[in-house]
Scaffold this motif. Structure first.
Motif, PDB file in Angstrom:
ATOM      1  N   LYS A 138       0.807  -1.221   0.000  1.00  0.00           N
ATOM      2  CA  LYS A 138       0.000   0.000   0.000  1.00  0.00           C
ATOM      3  C   LYS A 138       0.844   1.276   0.000  1.00  0.00           C
ATOM      4  N   LEU A 139       2.146   1.151   0.043  1.00  0.00           N
ATOM      5  CA  LEU A 139       3.028   2.306   0.208  1.00  0.00           C
ATOM      6  C   LEU A 139       3.010   3.197  -1.032  1.00  0.00           C
ATOM      7  N   SER A 140       2.645   4.474  -0.828  1.00  0.00           N
ATOM      8  CA  SER A 140       2.623   5.430  -1.935  1.00  0.00           C
ATOM      9  C   SER A 140       3.724   6.480  -1.812  1.00  0.00           C
ATOM     10  N   LEU A 141       4.231   6.712  -0.598  1.00  0.00           N
ATOM     11  CA  LEU A 141       5.252   7.732  -0.377  1.00  0.00           C
ATOM     12  C   LEU A 141       6.376   7.154   0.463  1.00  0.00           C
ATOM     13  N   LEU A 142       7.607   7.256  -0.051  1.00  0.00           N
ATOM     14  CA  LEU A 142       8.789   6.831   0.682  1.00  0.00           C
ATOM     15  C   LEU A 142       9.848   7.923   0.575  1.00  0.00           C
ATOM     16  N   LYS A 143      10.112   8.598   1.703  1.00  0.00           N
ATOM     17  CA  LYS A 143      11.084   9.685   1.726  1.00  0.00           C
ATOM     18  C   LYS A 143      12.134   9.378   2.792  1.00  0.00           C
ATOM     19  N   LEU A 144      13.365   9.169   2.318  1.00  0.00           N
ATOM     20  CA  LEU A 144      14.474   8.849   3.200  1.00  0.00           C
ATOM     21  C   LEU A 144      15.660   9.777   2.956  1.00  0.00           C
ATOM     22  N   LEU A 194       6.635  -2.303  -6.005  1.00  0.00           N
ATOM     23  CA  LEU A 194       5.506  -1.848  -5.186  1.00  0.00           C
ATOM     24  C   LEU A 194       4.433  -1.225  -6.074  1.00  0.00           C
ATOM     25  N   PRO A 195       3.181  -1.674  -5.978  1.00  0.00           N
ATOM     26  CA  PRO A 195       2.149  -1.246  -6.927  1.00  0.00           C
ATOM     27  C   PRO A 195       1.552   0.133  -6.670  1.00  0.00           C
ATOM     28  N   ARG A 234       7.331   0.071 -13.195  1.00  0.00           N
ATOM     29  CA  ARG A 234       6.622  -0.931 -14.004  1.00  0.00           C
ATOM     30  C   ARG A 234       5.219  -1.189 -13.480  1.00  0.00           C
ATOM     31  N   TYR A 235       5.061  -1.212 -12.170  1.00  0.00           N
ATOM     32  CA  TYR A 235       3.781  -1.595 -11.578  1.00  0.00           C
ATOM     33  C   TYR A 235       3.037  -0.437 -10.923  1.00  0.00           C
ATOM     34  N   SER A 236       3.659   0.739 -10.862  1.00  0.00           N
ATOM     35  CA  SER A 236       3.001   1.876 -10.209  1.00  0.00           C
ATOM     36  C   SER A 236       3.122   3.123 -11.067  1.00  0.00           C
ATOM     37  N   LYS A 237       2.282   4.088 -10.792  1.00  0.00           N
ATOM     38  CA  LYS A 237       2.280   5.347 -11.534  1.00  0.00           C
ATOM     39  C   LYS A 237       3.112   6.380 -10.788  1.00  0.00           C
ATOM     40  N   LEU A 238       4.415   6.210 -10.868  1.00  0.00           N
ATOM     41  CA  LEU A 238       5.331   7.112 -10.177  1.00  0.00           C
ATOM     42  C   LEU A 238       5.153   8.551 -10.644  1.00  0.00           C
ATOM     43  N   LYS A 239       5.211   9.463  -9.677  1.00  0.00           N
ATOM     44  CA  LYS A 239       5.125  10.882  -9.986  1.00  0.00           C
ATOM     45  C   LYS A 239       6.477  11.568  -9.795  1.00  0.00           C
ATOM     46  N   THR A 240       7.214  11.165  -8.751  1.00  0.00           N
ATOM     47  CA  THR A 240       8.497  11.796  -8.436  1.00  0.00           C
ATOM     48  C   THR A 240       9.538  10.738  -8.138  1.00  0.00           C
ATOM     49  N   VAL A 241      10.709  10.860  -8.765  1.00  0.00           N
ATOM     50  CA  VAL A 241      11.853  10.004  -8.490  1.00  0.00           C
ATOM     51  C   VAL A 241      13.042  10.918  -8.212  1.00  0.00           C
ATOM     52  N   GLU A 242      13.513  10.941  -6.964  1.00  0.00           N
ATOM     53  CA  GLU A 242      14.618  11.816  -6.555  1.00  0.00           C
ATOM     54  C   GLU A 242      15.695  10.955  -5.892  1.00  0.00           C
ATOM     55  N   VAL A 243      16.782  10.734  -6.619  1.00  0.00           N
ATOM     56  CA  VAL A 243      17.849   9.870  -6.118  1.00  0.00           C
ATOM     57  C   VAL A 243      19.218  10.527  -6.264  1.00  0.00           C
ATOM     58  N   SER A 244      19.265  11.832  -6.427  1.00  0.00           N
ATOM     59  CA  SER A 244      20.519  12.545  -6.641  1.00  0.00           C
ATOM     60  C   SER A 244      21.433  12.452  -5.419  1.00  0.00           C
ATOM     61  N   SER A 245      22.723  12.753  -5.651  1.00  0.00           N
ATOM     62  CA  SER A 245      23.743  12.786  -4.594  1.00  0.00           C
ATOM     63  C   SER A 245      23.843  11.465  -3.848  1.00  0.00           C
ATOM     64  N   ASN A 246      24.030  10.403  -4.627  1.00  0.00           N
ATOM     65  CA  ASN A 246      24.333   9.089  -4.100  1.00  0.00           C
ATOM     66  C   ASN A 246      25.522   8.551  -4.892  1.00  0.00           C
ATOM     67  N   ARG A 247      25.692   7.225  -4.912  1.00  0.00           N
ATOM     68  CA  ARG A 247      26.764   6.607  -5.684  1.00  0.00           C
ATOM     69  C   ARG A 247      26.187   5.548  -6.614  1.00  0.00           C
ATOM     70  N   LEU A 248      25.033   5.854  -7.174  1.00  0.00           N
ATOM     71  CA  LEU A 248      24.328   4.903  -8.034  1.00  0.00           C
ATOM     72  C   LEU A 248      25.031   4.771  -9.379  1.00  0.00           C
ATOM     73  N   ILE A 249      24.896   3.584  -9.964  1.00  0.00           N
ATOM     74  CA  ILE A 249      25.472   3.316 -11.276  1.00  0.00           C
ATOM     75  C   ILE A 249      24.383   2.773 -12.192  1.00  0.00           C
ATOM     76  N   GLY A 250      24.746   2.498 -13.428  1.00  0.00           N
ATOM     77  CA  GLY A 250      23.791   1.929 -14.370  1.00  0.00           C
ATOM     78  C   GLY A 250      22.929   2.979 -15.036  1.00  0.00           C
ATOM     79  N   ARG A 251      21.787   2.552 -15.536  1.00  0.00           N
ATOM     80  CA  ARG A 251      20.901   3.423 -16.301  1.00  0.00           C
ATOM     81  C   ARG A 251      19.635   3.756 -15.524  1.00  0.00           C
ATOM     82  N   LEU A 252      18.950   4.771 -15.999  1.00  0.00           N
ATOM     83  CA  LEU A 252      17.602   5.017 -15.491  1.00  0.00           C
ATOM     84  C   LEU A 252      16.712   3.859 -15.911  1.00  0.00           C
ATOM     85  N   PRO A 253      15.879   3.359 -15.016  1.00  0.00           N
ATOM     86  CA  PRO A 253      15.035   2.207 -15.349  1.00  0.00           C
ATOM     87  C   PRO A 253      14.125   2.483 -16.548  1.00  0.00           C
TER      88      PRO A 253
END
Length: 352
Positions: free
Chosen positions: A232-238, A254-255, A277-296
């Motif tokens: 049921k999770l719609s908002l995750l802010k960490l 998460l749907p 893929r399974y949810s209607k994302l509105k905001t994706v904020e992942v800046s200032s980390n050490r992520l690699i690869g491509r945007l999904p």
């Protein structure tokens, strides 16, 4: 109705009056003690007015009250201990005033209380009274921005009816109690802008959670894999923590997920490949980390995507062509050195 002046004492000539709702007017003066003569009053709402002064020490003369709301006024001083003798209270609202005393532990005696709001006041720096964890019927618990200090008591997990807990904007320290994520009825958890430290509890059985905001703390460790169980999770802010490790791939499945903000941490690895893929994302904020690869690739399926912020990472590959087909997209902020073939058109703001 924008009524001003004071509440007239003769209103208690209505001998059978049980409900008095004065919400959102311009009543002035001190607390209307003349209302003590309304002997059958059960519901009193004085909120969003211009009252000043103190709550009377003999507030327990309202012996039949089940709901008392004085929020949105200019009351000051202490909340009197006598409030703990109003045993029929189910709702109690003191938020958005100028109370500058301490949190009365006697509130913990209100065994029928279901809703308690004391947020946005200037209380003296105080710990959350341990007696409040005795409120077994409490569903709504709101004490944000009110100078809470110290640790969240582990016994908060005994408040089994909790549905909404908001302790944000205080100076709470220590770990997040493991018992908090075991509350079966909890749907909203706001602990942002405190000084909490340690790891987020690993075991999560609060499967009714809809919103989690633990941002702007000093949390360390990894994001719990169990967050992937929160259907049921719609908002995750960490964001604004010191979290490390990889983002659990199960979060991408998460749907109900709409707002996803993990920026300014030490996260590594790739973004969950099924994110969007399974949810209607509105905001994706992942800046200032050490992520690699491509945007999904599946972010394009969201339909409602309004913002992507992924700068200050190590993302690579081609900038996805689907960005140019997101008609709802307002902000794209990438700032990456390794992206290739930048070719898109979006209406709004583009920062690369």
């Amino acid at each position: 109705m924008n009524i001003n002046g004071t509440i007239p004492p003769f209103i208690c000539d209505l001998n059978n009056l049980t409900v008095l709702d004065c919400f959102n007017n311009s009543f002035t003066g001190m607390f209307p003690v003349a209302l003590f003569n309304c002997s059958k009053l059960q519901f009193l709402d004085l909120s969003q007015n211009l009252f000043v002064g103190f709550i009377p020490d003999d507030i327990d003369r309202f012996s039949r009250l089940s709901s008392l709301n004085v929020s949105g006024n200019n009351f000051t001083g202490n909340i009197p201990a006598a409030i703990g003798r109003l045993q029929k209270l189910k709702e109690l609202g003191f938020d958005q005033n100028k109370f500058n005393g301490t949190f009365p532990p006697e509130i913990g005696n209100l065994s029928n209380l279901e809703r308690l709001s004391m947020a946005y006041n200037g209380f003296l720096p105080s710990r959350l009274p341990s007696s409040y964890t005795q409120l077994k019927k409490l569903k709504w618990f709101w004490i944000s921005h009110s100078n809470l200090i110290g640790e969240i008591p582990e016994a908060i997990g005994e408040m089994v009816a909790l549905e909404r807990l908001d302790l944000a904007g205080n100076r709470l320290t220590g770990n997040i109690p493991t018992s908090l994520f075991m509350l079966k009825n909890l749907s909203v958890l706001y602990l942002f802008k405190n000084r909490l430290s340690g790891e987020i509890p690993r075991v999560v059985e609060a499967l009714n959670l809809v919103e989690i905001d633990l941002s702007d703390n000093n949390l360390t460790g990894t994001i719990p894999v169990d967050f992937g169980k929160l259907r049921k999770l719609s908002l995750l802010k960490l964001f604004y923590n010191q979290l490390s490790g990889e983002i659990p791939q199960s979060i991408g499945r998460l749907p109900a997920l709409i707002d996803f903000s993990l920026y300014s941490n030490n996260l590594s690895g790739v973004l969950p490949p099924e994110l969007g893929r399974y949810s209607k994302l509105k905001t994706v904020e992942v800046s200032s980390n050490r992520l690699i690869g491509r945007l999904p690739e599946f972010l394009r399926n969201g339909g409602n995507l309004a913002g992507v912020a992924a700068f200050d990472n190590n993302l690579n590959g081609e900038l996805p062509e689907w960005l140019g087909n997101c008609s709802s997209l307002l902000i794209v902020s990438i700032h990456v050195m390794h992206l290739q073939e930048i070719f898109l058109l979006v209406y709004g703001q583009l920062s690369i």
